[in-house]
Motif scaffolding. Structure first.
Motif, PDB file in Angstrom:
ATOM      1  N   PHE A 172      11.468  13.958   9.479  1.00 32.94           N
ATOM      2  CA  PHE A 172      10.281  13.163   9.151  1.00 32.94           C
ATOM      3  C   PHE A 172       9.915  12.249  10.302  1.00 32.94           C
ATOM      4  CE2 PHE A 172      13.807  10.693   7.079  1.00 32.94           C
ATOM      5  CZ  PHE A 172      13.694   9.496   7.764  1.00 32.94           C
ATOM      6  N   GLY A 173       8.604  11.970  10.393  1.00 36.70           N
ATOM      7  CA  GLY A 173       8.095  11.015  11.381  1.00 36.70           C
ATOM      8  C   GLY A 173       7.195  10.028  10.675  1.00 36.70           C
TER       9      GLY A 173
ATOM     10  N   PHE B  76       8.619   5.394   7.465  1.00 41.82           N
ATOM     11  CA  PHE B  76       9.939   5.675   6.887  1.00 41.82           C
ATOM     12  C   PHE B  76      11.085   5.059   7.701  1.00 41.82           C
ATOM     13  CE2 PHE B  76       8.711   9.758   4.351  1.00 41.82           C
ATOM     14  CZ  PHE B  76       8.104   8.955   3.402  1.00 41.82           C
TER      15      PHE B  76
ATOM     16  N   PHE C 198       2.449  13.544  13.458  1.00 39.29           N
ATOM     17  CA  PHE C 198       3.678  13.516  12.653  1.00 39.29           C
ATOM     18  C   PHE C 198       3.541  14.285  11.354  1.00 39.29           C
ATOM     19  CE2 PHE C 198       3.381  10.634   8.984  1.00 39.29           C
ATOM     20  CZ  PHE C 198       2.173   9.994   9.201  1.00 39.29           C
ATOM     21  N   LYS C 199       2.295  14.601  10.964  1.00 45.41           N
ATOM     22  CA  LYS C 199       2.030  15.498   9.834  1.00 45.41           C
ATOM     23  C   LYS C 199       0.602  15.994   9.985  1.00 45.41           C
ATOM     24  CE  LYS C 199       1.119  13.632   5.742  1.00 45.41           C
ATOM     25  NZ  LYS C 199       0.991  12.733   4.562  1.00 45.41           N
TER      26      LYS C 199
ATOM     27  N   SER D 192      12.222  20.313   7.117  1.00 47.33           N
ATOM     28  CA  SER D 192      11.355  20.239   8.293  1.00 47.33           C
ATOM     29  C   SER D 192      12.179  19.881   9.518  1.00 47.33           C
ATOM     30  CB  SER D 192      10.281  19.163   8.081  1.00 47.33           C
ATOM     31  OG  SER D 192      10.887  17.882   8.039  1.00 47.33           O
TER      32      SER D 192
ATOM     33  N   GLU E 228      -0.708   8.972   5.063  1.00 46.19           N
ATOM     34  CA  GLU E 228      -1.716   9.406   6.018  1.00 46.19           C
ATOM     35  C   GLU E 228      -2.024  10.888   5.809  1.00 46.19           C
ATOM     36  OE1 GLU E 228      -0.923   8.011  10.027  1.00 46.19           O
ATOM     37  OE2 GLU E 228      -0.234   6.113   9.196  1.00 46.19           O
TER      38      GLU E 228
ATOM     39  N   PHE F 115       8.307  16.411  -2.020  1.00 47.37           N
ATOM     40  CA  PHE F 115       9.170  15.847  -0.967  1.00 47.37           C
ATOM     41  C   PHE F 115      10.506  16.573  -0.844  1.00 47.37           C
ATOM     42  CE2 PHE F 115       7.572  12.251   1.456  1.00 47.37           C
ATOM     43  CZ  PHE F 115       6.262  12.283   0.985  1.00 47.37           C
ATOM     44  N   LEU F 116      10.442  17.888  -0.993  1.00 41.23           N
ATOM     45  CA  LEU F 116      11.640  18.711  -0.809  1.00 41.23           C
ATOM     46  C   LEU F 116      11.390  19.772   0.251  1.00 41.23           C
ATOM     47  CD1 LEU F 116      12.949  19.299  -4.451  1.00 41.23           C
ATOM     48  CD2 LEU F 116      13.917  17.815  -2.688  1.00 41.23           C
ATOM     49  N   LYS F 117      10.452  19.493   1.148  1.00 36.25           N
ATOM     50  CA  LYS F 117      10.123  20.483   2.167  1.00 36.25           C
ATOM     51  C   LYS F 117      10.989  20.214   3.395  1.00 36.25           C
ATOM     52  CE  LYS F 117       6.917  23.499   3.738  1.00 36.25           C
ATOM     53  NZ  LYS F 117       7.371  24.840   3.569  1.00 36.25           N
TER      54      LYS F 117
ATOM     55  N   ARG G  31       8.309  23.849  10.476  1.00 34.54           N
ATOM     56  CA  ARG G  31       7.683  23.454   9.209  1.00 34.54           C
ATOM     57  C   ARG G  31       7.733  24.552   8.153  1.00 34.54           C
ATOM     58  NH1 ARG G  31       6.585  18.012   8.785  1.00 34.54           N
ATOM     59  NH2 ARG G  31       6.132  17.196  10.835  1.00 34.54           N
TER      60      ARG G  31
ATOM     61  N   GLU H 174       0.847  -1.193   0.000  1.00 35.83           N
ATOM     62  CA  GLU H 174       0.000   0.000   0.000  1.00 35.83           C
ATOM     63  C   GLU H 174       0.885   1.246   0.000  1.00 35.83           C
ATOM     64  OE1 GLU H 174      -3.302   0.371  -0.473  1.00 35.83           O
ATOM     65  OE2 GLU H 174      -2.460   2.361  -0.661  1.00 35.83           O
ATOM     66  N   PHE H 175       0.553   2.178  -0.882  1.00 31.87           N
ATOM     67  CA  PHE H 175       1.371   3.397  -0.999  1.00 31.87           C
ATOM     68  C   PHE H 175       0.675   4.640  -0.451  1.00 31.87           C
ATOM     69  CE2 PHE H 175       3.037   0.499  -4.233  1.00 31.87           C
ATOM     70  CZ  PHE H 175       4.397   0.521  -3.928  1.00 31.87           C
ATOM     71  N   LEU H 176      -0.483   4.473   0.198  1.00 34.19           N
ATOM     72  CA  LEU H 176      -1.185   5.663   0.685  1.00 34.19           C
ATOM     73  C   LEU H 176      -0.330   6.393   1.712  1.00 34.19           C
ATOM     74  CD1 LEU H 176      -2.347   5.343   3.841  1.00 34.19           C
ATOM     75  CD2 LEU H 176      -3.930   3.817   2.749  1.00 34.19           C
TER      76      LEU H 176
ATOM     77  N   LYS I  92       8.268  -1.683  -2.325  1.00 36.73           N
ATOM     78  CA  LYS I  92       7.667  -0.882  -1.250  1.00 36.73           C
ATOM     79  C   LYS I  92       8.756  -0.289  -0.342  1.00 36.73           C
ATOM     80  CE  LYS I  92       5.007   0.980   1.603  1.00 36.73           C
ATOM     81  NZ  LYS I  92       4.196   2.143   1.309  1.00 36.73           N
TER      82      LYS I  92
HETATM   83  C1  UDX Z   1       4.717   7.484   3.744  1.00 36.63           C
HETATM   84  C2  UDX Z   1       4.739   7.381   2.213  1.00 36.63           C
HETATM   85  O1  UDX Z   1       4.625   8.692   1.662  1.00 36.63           O
HETATM   86  C3  UDX Z   1       3.607   6.498   1.724  1.00 36.63           C
HETATM   87  O2  UDX Z   1       3.693   6.328   0.307  1.00 36.63           O
HETATM   88  C4  UDX Z   1       3.724   5.146   2.409  1.00 36.63           C
HETATM   89  O3  UDX Z   1       2.658   4.310   2.000  1.00 36.63           O
HETATM   90  C5  UDX Z   1       3.718   5.297   3.915  1.00 36.63           C
HETATM   91  O4  UDX Z   1       4.777   6.189   4.319  1.00 36.63           O
HETATM   92  P1  UDX Z   1       3.280   8.840   5.508  1.00 36.63           P
HETATM   93  O5  UDX Z   1       4.370   8.476   6.455  1.00 36.63           O
HETATM   94  O6  UDX Z   1       1.875   8.571   5.904  1.00 36.63           O
HETATM   95  O7  UDX Z   1       3.500   8.112   4.096  1.00 36.63           O
HETATM   96  O8  UDX Z   1       3.361  10.410   5.183  1.00 36.63           O
HETATM   97  P2  UDX Z   1       4.367  11.292   4.292  1.00 36.63           P
HETATM   98  O9  UDX Z   1       3.560  12.315   3.608  1.00 36.63           O
HETATM   99  O10 UDX Z   1       5.252  10.483   3.454  1.00 36.63           O
HETATM  100  O11 UDX Z   1       5.220  12.049   5.400  1.00 36.63           O
HETATM  101  C6  UDX Z   1       6.157  11.377   6.218  1.00 36.63           C
HETATM  102  C7  UDX Z   1       6.915  12.383   7.053  1.00 36.63           C
HETATM  103  O12 UDX Z   1       7.777  13.163   6.244  1.00 36.63           O
HETATM  104  C8  UDX Z   1       6.026  13.372   7.796  1.00 36.63           C
HETATM  105  O13 UDX Z   1       6.535  13.602   9.080  1.00 36.63           O
HETATM  106  C9  UDX Z   1       6.119  14.618   6.941  1.00 36.63           C
HETATM  107  O14 UDX Z   1       5.849  15.787   7.656  1.00 36.63           O
HETATM  108  C10 UDX Z   1       7.556  14.544   6.479  1.00 36.63           C
HETATM  109  N1  UDX Z   1       7.836  15.276   5.240  1.00 36.63           N
HETATM  110  C11 UDX Z   1       7.202  14.930   4.083  1.00 36.63           C
HETATM  111  C12 UDX Z   1       8.784  16.306   5.235  1.00 36.63           C
HETATM  112  O15 UDX Z   1       9.371  16.624   6.270  1.00 36.63           O
HETATM  113  N2  UDX Z   1       9.056  16.950   4.058  1.00 36.63           N
HETATM  114  C13 UDX Z   1       8.448  16.627   2.887  1.00 36.63           C
HETATM  115  O16 UDX Z   1       8.760  17.248   1.860  1.00 36.63           O
HETATM  116  C14 UDX Z   1       7.486  15.584   2.906  1.00 36.63           C
END
Ligand code: UDX
Ligand code: NAD
Length: 463
Positions: free
Chosen positions: A273-274, A278, A339-340, A270, A166, A266-268, A443, A162-164, A221
């Motif tokens: 990441f949480g 990951f 975490f987001k 922060s 949250e 995905f270049l933000k 953020r 699953e690639f969704l 995955k």
């Molecule tokens: C991730 C994958 O994106 C998803 O495809 C996989 O199925 C599950 O793991 P998720 O952890 O739910 O999804 O959220 P994601 O949007 O990837 O964010 C993960 C963390 O990275 C968050 O803490 C978010 O705030 C942070 N993040 C994301 C950044 O710090 N910068 C970014 O540019 C993107």
């Protein structure tokens, strides 16, 4: 084979939303989601769909539409296995906390329990779908359990990761970039792939459904998550260099993201990441590489985690240094704990680690998060076992509004990018704080110029 009955073991962040969408899009398929956790199932069955256990925009509406029609939540795992032609395994696969591979490998005990239960109950042929994220070659272990302890029935194992993400689970499920299905290349394997493909084809166009062998699917995955996390650690590494050189990481990200080979997502930068995926998946990848003796591959990916830990620690250190090297007894207001944004999930949230560091310095943390309860926040801190639960209880205060949380604070730290934080009356917040009033925007979502004109001392990431 036309699938009419599906069961999903695990009613969590993946099982719940995924099955709700399958049920909504396939009204002629009966979908049963089962879990050992009675409270979770009771919450999924709460008469008020707003009270379902997972907050995701748009999810309660879908559950309201399908529940009781062709979507059912129950604790009767045996019955659901017995009835279904296709069984999704969507249980948790956390990092092991004991034994061999502790702190690195994925803990597959819940997966194995599911396999053994399926083997015990199944009286007809079944397709078993790995929905959980699993180490490459797990299907082999599942197959061995099913074939050796079963009732002589045939099982086909598919990998369908699953690639969704949250916070956007519903839109990701309704409109996925791709669906990945890995299966055996035997005629039976191909038939099973076709059966699952036809479920998704109810709403996903076939050119977005990719089929591969099982091992490629399992490894894709882990690879996808490693690549996504790697981009964040890369931009976060540059954020530290930006802070030293006068460059601005937002500008750098924009400039490189316009290169179509790099792309803007995905270049933000922060606070780090949480999330539940990951870190767990990269540690698992590192463990797998090590177990094959591939130390350069392992070291390469491990650096993504090293950088992320550094980024979280750097944020708390910066708060302490900026507040004249002492935060003891100072009130630090946290905006956000999840975490987001748009989720009530806090697993591996940077906020937990930053709070832990600051409490070590005897700061008083006062938190506001629109979706996370105090009980959850305390449980997150207690899980680290850094100090007694009594002390955590004393150092952590939780408020119903951001204005209350910030009242009398020495500094405000933004830990989650909830949209509402950008709409506040920041003059009002400033007026209620100690001076100088500091903002640490983990953020980069607040308007630095506006805050500075009010009088705040603003610190973003990477500028
Ligand atoms: C991730 C994958 O994106 C998803 O495809 C996989 O199925 C599950 O793991 P998720 O952890 O739910 O999804 O959220 P994601 O949007 O990837 O964010 C993960 C963390 O990275 C968050 O803490 C978010 O705030 C942070 N993040 C994301 C950044 O710090 N910068 C970014 O540019 C993107
Ligand atoms: P979760 O902890 O929210 O849910 C898992 C559920 O499985 C729990 O409710 C637990 O009680 C149940 N369970 C465990 N063992 C069971 C058993 N033997 N019988 C019945 N129920 C059992 O986990 P999640 O976030 O939904 O993740 C599930 C899997 O999906 C993991 O492998 C994860 O890596 C993967 N994944 C998660 C996400 C995400 O965004 N959370 C995205 C993609 C993939």
């Amino acid at each position: 084979m036309k699938i009419t009955k599906i069961c999903c073991i695990g009613a969590g962040y993946v099982g719940g939303p995924t099955m709700a969408v399958i049920a909504q899009k396939c009204p002629d398929i009966q979908v049963r989601v089962v879990d050992l956790n009675e409270q979770r199932i009771a919450d999924w069955n709460d008469p008020n769909p707003e009270n379902i256990p997972i907050y995701e925009p748009g999810l309660s509406e879908i559950v309201a539409e399908a529940r009781g029609r062709n979507l059912f939540f129950s604790t009767d795992v045996d019955k659901a296995i017995d009835e279904a032609q296709m069984i999704f395994i969507s249980v948790n696969t956390p990092t092991k906390t004991y034994g061999k591979g502790k702190g690195m490998a994925a803990d597959l005990k819940y997966i194995e329990l599911c396999a053994r239960q399926i083997a015990r109950v199944a009286k007809q042929n079944k397709i078993v779908v790995e929905k959980s994220t699993l180490p490459v070659r797990t299907a082999e272990a599942i197959k061995s359990i099913l074939d050796n302890t079963g009732n002589g029935v045939q099982f086909q194992i598919l990998s369908n990761p699953e690639f969704l993400a949250e916070g956007t689970a519903v839109t990701d499920l309704l409109n996925p970039d791709r669906i990945l299905i890995g299966g055996d290349t035997t005629p039976e394997g191909e038939e099973a792939i076709e059966a699952l493909l036809n479920v998704y084809a109810n709403w996903v166009s076939k050119d977005r459904i990719l089929t591969t062998n099982v091992w490629s699917s399992e490894l894709s995955k882990l690879t996808a998550n490693a690549f996504l996390a790697q981009r964040i650690s890369s931009i976060n590494a540059m954020s530290e260099l930006c802070e030293k050189t006068g460059a601005d990481v937002n500008e750098v990200a924009k400039a490189i993201g316009m290169d179509s080979r790099i792309g803007p997502k995905f270049l933000k930068a922060s606070v780090g990441f949480g999330g539940s995926c990951f870190q767990k998946d990269i540690l698992n990848l590192v463990y797998i590489a090590k177990s094959y003796g591939l130390s350069e591959v392992a070291d390469y990916w491990e650096q993504v985690i090293v950088m992320n830990d550094h980024q979280k620690r750097r944020f708390s250190n910066k708060i302490v240094q900026t507040l004249y090297n002492t935060v003891a007894d100072k009130k630090i207001a946290f905006l956000g704990w999840a975490f987001k944004k748009d989720t009530n999930d806090t697993r591996e949230s940077a906020a937990i680690y930053v709070a832990d560091d600051l409490i070590n310095e005897q700061a008083k943390i006062s938190v506001y998060d629109p979706k996370v309860s105090r009980t959850k926040m305390l449980a997150d801190l207690n899980y680290l076992e850094t100090r007694s639960e009594k002390d955590n209880n004393e150092f952590l205060n939780v408020f119903e509004s951001a204005y209350q949380a910030c009242n009398g604070a020495h500094a405000v730290a933004v830990l989650t990018e909830w949209d509402e934080f950008t709409t506040y009356d920041w003059q009002k917040i400033y007026d209620s704080m100690h001076k100088p009033a500091f903002v640490f925007d983990g953020r980069n979502i607040l308007n630095a110029k506006e805050l500075e004109s009010i009088g705040f001392v603003y610190n973003g990431i990477g500028s």
